[in-house]
Every structure is written in structure tokens, then in C-alpha cells.
Design a protein around this motif. Structure first.
Motif, PDB file in Angstrom:
ATOM      1  N   CYS A 315       0.826  -1.203   0.000  1.00  0.00           N
ATOM      2  CA  CYS A 315       0.000   0.000   0.000  1.00  0.00           C
ATOM      3  C   CYS A 315       0.861   1.255   0.000  1.00  0.00           C
ATOM      4  N   VAL A 316       0.499   2.197  -0.867  1.00  0.00           N
ATOM      5  CA  VAL A 316       1.101   3.528  -0.837  1.00  0.00           C
ATOM      6  C   VAL A 316       0.456   4.292   0.300  1.00  0.00           C
ATOM      7  N   LYS A 317       1.269   4.864   1.179  1.00  0.00           N
ATOM      8  CA  LYS A 317       0.687   5.591   2.319  1.00  0.00           C
ATOM      9  C   LYS A 317       0.090   6.908   1.841  1.00  0.00           C
ATOM     10  N   PRO A 318      -1.200   7.112   2.076  1.00  0.00           N
ATOM     11  CA  PRO A 318      -1.860   8.327   1.588  1.00  0.00           C
ATOM     12  C   PRO A 318      -1.452   9.564   2.364  1.00  0.00           C
ATOM     13  N   LYS A 319      -1.625  10.714   1.710  1.00  0.00           N
ATOM     14  CA  LYS A 319      -1.323  11.991   2.354  1.00  0.00           C
ATOM     15  C   LYS A 319      -2.584  12.778   2.688  1.00  0.00           C
ATOM     16  N   GLY A 320      -3.746  12.256   2.238  1.00  0.00           N
ATOM     17  CA  GLY A 320      -4.980  12.974   2.502  1.00  0.00           C
ATOM     18  C   GLY A 320      -6.186  12.066   2.418  1.00  0.00           C
ATOM     19  N   ALA A 321      -7.379  12.671   2.597  1.00  0.00           N
ATOM     20  CA  ALA A 321      -8.670  11.967   2.620  1.00  0.00           C
ATOM     21  C   ALA A 321      -8.711  10.995   3.797  1.00  0.00           C
ATOM     22  N   PHE A 322      -9.521   9.930   3.728  1.00  0.00           N
ATOM     23  CA  PHE A 322      -9.549   8.945   4.819  1.00  0.00           C
ATOM     24  C   PHE A 322      -9.710   7.539   4.263  1.00  0.00           C
ATOM     25  N   LEU A 324      -7.514   4.035   2.535  1.00  0.00           N
ATOM     26  CA  LEU A 324      -6.329   3.294   2.127  1.00  0.00           C
ATOM     27  C   LEU A 324      -6.710   2.560   0.848  1.00  0.00           C
ATOM     28  N   PHE A 325      -5.759   2.463  -0.081  1.00  0.00           N
ATOM     29  CA  PHE A 325      -6.062   1.847  -1.375  1.00  0.00           C
ATOM     30  C   PHE A 325      -4.987   0.810  -1.709  1.00  0.00           C
ATOM     31  N   PRO A 326      -4.950  -0.270  -0.916  1.00  0.00           N
ATOM     32  CA  PRO A 326      -3.880  -1.254  -1.078  1.00  0.00           C
ATOM     33  C   PRO A 326      -4.013  -2.091  -2.346  1.00  0.00           C
ATOM     34  N   ASN A 327      -2.858  -2.519  -2.847  1.00  0.00           N
ATOM     35  CA  ASN A 327      -2.792  -3.486  -3.939  1.00  0.00           C
ATOM     36  C   ASN A 327      -2.841  -4.876  -3.304  1.00  0.00           C
ATOM     37  N   VAL A 328      -3.849  -5.651  -3.678  1.00  0.00           N
ATOM     38  CA  VAL A 328      -4.047  -6.971  -3.065  1.00  0.00           C
ATOM     39  C   VAL A 328      -3.884  -8.106  -4.085  1.00  0.00           C
ATOM     40  N   LYS A 329      -3.326  -7.793  -5.227  1.00  0.00           N
ATOM     41  CA  LYS A 329      -3.221  -8.782  -6.302  1.00  0.00           C
ATOM     42  C   LYS A 329      -2.506 -10.051  -5.829  1.00  0.00           C
ATOM     43  N   ALA A 330      -1.397  -9.896  -5.122  1.00  0.00           N
ATOM     44  CA  ALA A 330      -0.626 -11.062  -4.677  1.00  0.00           C
ATOM     45  C   ALA A 330      -1.434 -11.901  -3.686  1.00  0.00           C
ATOM     46  N   ALA A 331      -2.166 -11.254  -2.786  1.00  0.00           N
ATOM     47  CA  ALA A 331      -2.991 -11.981  -1.818  1.00  0.00           C
ATOM     48  C   ALA A 331      -4.110 -12.739  -2.521  1.00  0.00           C
ATOM     49  N   VAL A 332      -4.709 -12.107  -3.522  1.00  0.00           N
ATOM     50  CA  VAL A 332      -5.790 -12.741  -4.290  1.00  0.00           C
ATOM     51  C   VAL A 332      -5.281 -14.008  -4.977  1.00  0.00           C
ATOM     52  N   GLU A 333      -4.090 -13.902  -5.566  1.00  0.00           N
ATOM     53  CA  GLU A 333      -3.497 -15.063  -6.243  1.00  0.00           C
ATOM     54  C   GLU A 333      -3.119 -16.144  -5.244  1.00  0.00           C
ATOM     55  N   MET A 334      -2.581 -15.730  -4.092  1.00  0.00           N
ATOM     56  CA  MET A 334      -2.229 -16.689  -3.039  1.00  0.00           C
ATOM     57  C   MET A 334      -3.446 -17.478  -2.579  1.00  0.00           C
ATOM     58  N   ASN A 335      -4.590 -16.815  -2.560  1.00  0.00           N
ATOM     59  CA  ASN A 335      -5.824 -17.456  -2.084  1.00  0.00           C
ATOM     60  C   ASN A 335      -6.584 -18.173  -3.197  1.00  0.00           C
TER      61      ASN A 335
END
Length: 395
Positions: A315-322, A324-335
Motif C-alpha cells: 500500500c502507498v501511504k496516503p497523504k490525505g482523505a480517509f 487506504l487503497f492497497p494493492n491486493v493482487k498477490a494476496a488474491v493469487e495466493m488465495n
């Protein structure tokens, strides 16, 4: 009866779909944690509520001018002077029934069939739909994750055609929380000036900034850029007034007049007592916004560290708003899932955690989760997600 073609082009909201499923599970007695919220979890401050109530007791329950109360426009003008150091007149301000309505009015006033609007991805889900409703054509530029999801001036230049009418700029961003620097904005602005492209600057999250970052509006960088920009903003996020539905646009008087005329034939005017509450939001000195920011930043710092320690998630750490927008592609493939949407649906079914798939934002490898809820709830949700990932690793 056949419906109008314009509604057949709309893409169903992924946010609403997952929210509906989560609600159904909750009503069935399940312990569901929803991380899809697009609104602060703080109540509107009392001084705003009291101002709205007073206005009603004072008889302010009738129509107002279509473009908003002059007193509210003055409050907005003063806000721009104080925060951005730029000056508008009342003819350059229109108050709408939420920032979303302001955007809708803008695209309806601006676009003709075939006009193109450049939209960086990931994008807020309503941008392309509103462009399509105005018979415009969305043109997407991919914001690269390694560049904090931001686009470059070269990408913008390459996307421009003879049909390009506008460019949408959302900083801080929903869903990524990314924030453009003054230099980055200047470079993008120069491209728009060169090709006479309108900049639509959505700044609804401007007050929610973390880590010492600074929000800069592209309109404050030069008089030329101010003239080339329509700013969209409102009180929904900054003062936790999402349900009050007060947003506004600021910019070229000709465009603002057209938007006002459209509003006069649709909503008549923004809700009267909500406008009086919004005047108080801007005119009464309060530390509410600062306190809310402190709470959000504390949550962000805690949950970010927990999130990136889950296998297969970055996940890129955000600088604003509220969000988180993590990349979960690897977790999806793992599962063993074929796409993020299926993975999100299964997590809701098994662990009772509601995430929003990134496909609705033009980023199919990601999910959006909101930390506009209690820290305990978010931490519990992330623990459940981690459990799901670890318990479902396929050989």
C-alpha cells in the motif's frame, strides 16, 4: 416501456453493491464491519446544527436564489481568500446540492456529444458516469502506483486530442489519498493552458491532510490557471456534513451562470436551512476540523502498519482523505481467486468485512477501505482479513 439511452450507459456502483450485501448480513444478525464509508464518522458540530435550527425558527424556510444565498457565497469567497489567496465574485460562485451535484451541473453545462474529458485512474466512481450522462466521452490515464497514483505532464499531453474539453484533477484523491505538489500542478496546468483545456479541480478533501503535507489548489498558482479552472468543493468532508448536501463551484462566470440556470430548472435551490448551517461552518471559529484531522491521522498511522504486514498486500501511504487503497493482487493469487471482486465477496461472506473492490475506481488490483470508523473496528477488520489470507493460501 423503454428507458432513455443515457441511463443504459451507467455502470452500477460497486460501493453501493457491497454496502447492500453488508447491510443484508448485518440485518441477519452477523457481526459485520463495513470499511466502505465515504463520510467522516464524526457528527456535524453543534454550532452548525444550532445555526440551521435558528434559521428555521427565524422563518428561513422558503426558497433562496437558485445559485445559493448571497451570504453563503460571501462566506465561500472569504474562505478562498483565506485558504488559497484567490479572489472570486458572487457571479463566479454557484452553490449546489452537494459537490456531486455541482459536478453534474458542470458537465451538463459544458459537454456536447463527442467531447472528451480526461480522467486519471484510479478515479472517483461518479466522474465517468457523469461525463457519459452529459454525452461526453471519458478518456482514462493510468496513475502509476509507484508514482503515488499520480499522472505526469507527458501522460496528459499524449492523451489530448482535438476533442478534449476538460481534465479532472482530484487532489487529495478519492480513492488513493494522493496529493499533487505545487510543481506537479504547475506542469499539468501548463499543458492545459497550452491546449485551452478546462481544469476541473475537485478539492473536497482539501482539509484532510496528513504528515505535514500541504494542499495546493492549481487555481492559486497563477491568474491564467485560475481562469482555466473550475474548483469543486463543499462542506461535506471538512465539517462532517455529508447529509446536508451543500457543495459549490467557483470559476468562469459564464460557466457558473449556465450551471445556475440548470439548477433553477432541476433543484430550484439548495436546501435553505442547510445553507445557513454552511454559513456557520465557514464563519464560526472552531477547532473541529483540526481535531478531526488529528483523529484521522492517528488512525492512519496505526492501521497502515497493520495493513502492510498482511501477506500479499502492499500500500502507498496516503497523504490525505480517509482511505487506504492497497494493492491486493498477490494476496488474491495466493488465495486462489481469479480476481479481486471475487476475493472481496468471499471475505465479506466468511469474515464479515466489507471492502470496496478497486474495479469500480478503474484499478482492478486494489481495494478501497475507509478508516472513517473507530480504530478498534478497523484493527479488528484487518485482523480478520489477515486471518482469511493466511487460512486460504493455496499450494
Amino acid at each position: 416501456m423503454k428507458l432513455a439511452n443515457r441511463v443504459s450507459t451507467l455502470t452500477p456502483s460497486s460501493t453501493l453493491a457491497i454496502t447492500a450485501k453488508a447491510k443484508a448480513l448485518k440485518e441477519a444478525g452477523h457481526d459485520v464491519i463495513g470499511l466502505g464509508a465515504g463520510e467522516p464518522d464524526f457528527n456535524t458540530p453543534d454550532y452548525i446544527i444550532e445555526a440551521a435550527i435558528k434559521s428555521m425558527h427565524d422563518g428561513q424556510t422558503k426558497y433562496t436564489p437558485s445559485g445559493g444565498l448571497p451570504a453563503l457565497k460571501e462566506s465561500i469567497i472569504n474562505k478562498f481568500k483565506q485558504d488559497q489567496g484567490i479572489t472570486y465574485t458572487q457571479k463566479e460562485i454557484v452553490v449546489a446540492s452537494g459537490a456531486k451535484h455541482a459536478l453534474y451541473l458542470l458537465f451538463q453545462a459544458l459537454l456536447n456529444p463527442g467531447d472528451e474529458v480526461i480522467i486519471p485512474t484510479p478515479y472517483w466512481v461518479s466522474y465517468p458516469e457523469q461525463v457519459k450522462l452529459a454525452e461526453g466521452t471519458p478518456v482514462y490515464i493510468e496513475g502509476i502506483e509507484t508514482n503515488d497514483f499520480k499522472i505526469t505532464k507527458q501522460q496528459l499531453e499524449e492523451a489530448i486530442t482535438e476533442n478534449t474539453k476538460a481534465f479532472i484533477l482530484n487532489s487529495p484523491s478519492n480513492p488513493t489519498g494522493s496529493l499533487y505538489s505545487a510543481e506537479e500542478l504547475k506542469e499539468l496546468g501548463e499543458v492545459c493552458l497550452k491546449h485551452n483545456i478546462l481544469i476541473v479541480s475537485d478539492e473536497i478533501y482539501e482539509k484532510l491532510i496528513y504528515g505535514g503535507a500541504i494542499h495546493v489548489s492549481v487555481a492559486e498558482l497563477s491568474e491564467e490557471l485560475k481562469q482555466q479552472t473550475i474548483i469543486i468543493n463543499g462542506v461535506s468532508k471538512s465539517h462532517s456534513m455529508t447529509g446536508w448536501r451543500i457543495g459549490y463551484a467557483a470559476g468562469d462566470a459564464k460557466i457558473i451562470t449556465a450551471m445556475t440556470d440548470l439548477a433553477s430548472h432541476s433543484t430550484s435551490n439548495p436546501t435553505t436551512m442547510a445553507q445557513f448551517g454552511s454559513i456557520a461552518a465557514y464563519n464560526v471559529e472552531s477547532d473541529f476540523v483540526d481535531k478531526m484531522n488529528v483523529a484521522f491521522e492517528e488512525r492512519l498511522n496505526v492501521v497502515y502498519e497493520q495493513l502492510v504486514n498482511i501477506p500479499g498486500i502492499s500500500c502507498v501511504k496516503p497523504k490525505g482523505a480517509f482511505y487506504l487503497f492497497p494493492n491486493v493482487k498477490a494476496a488474491v493469487e495466493m488465495n486462489g481467486f481469479s480476481n479481486v471482486d471475487e476475493w472481496v465477496e468471499k471475505i465479506l461472506e466468511v469474515e464479515k468485512v466489507a471492502l470496496v473492490p478497486g474495479s469500480g475506481f478503474g484499478a482492478p488490483d486494489n481495494v478501497r477501505l475507509s478508516y472513517a470508523t473507530s480504530l478498534e473496528q478497523i484493527q479488528e477488520a484487518l485482523s480478520r482479513i489477515e486471518r482469511f489470507v493466511k487460512n486460504n493460501i493455496k499450494a
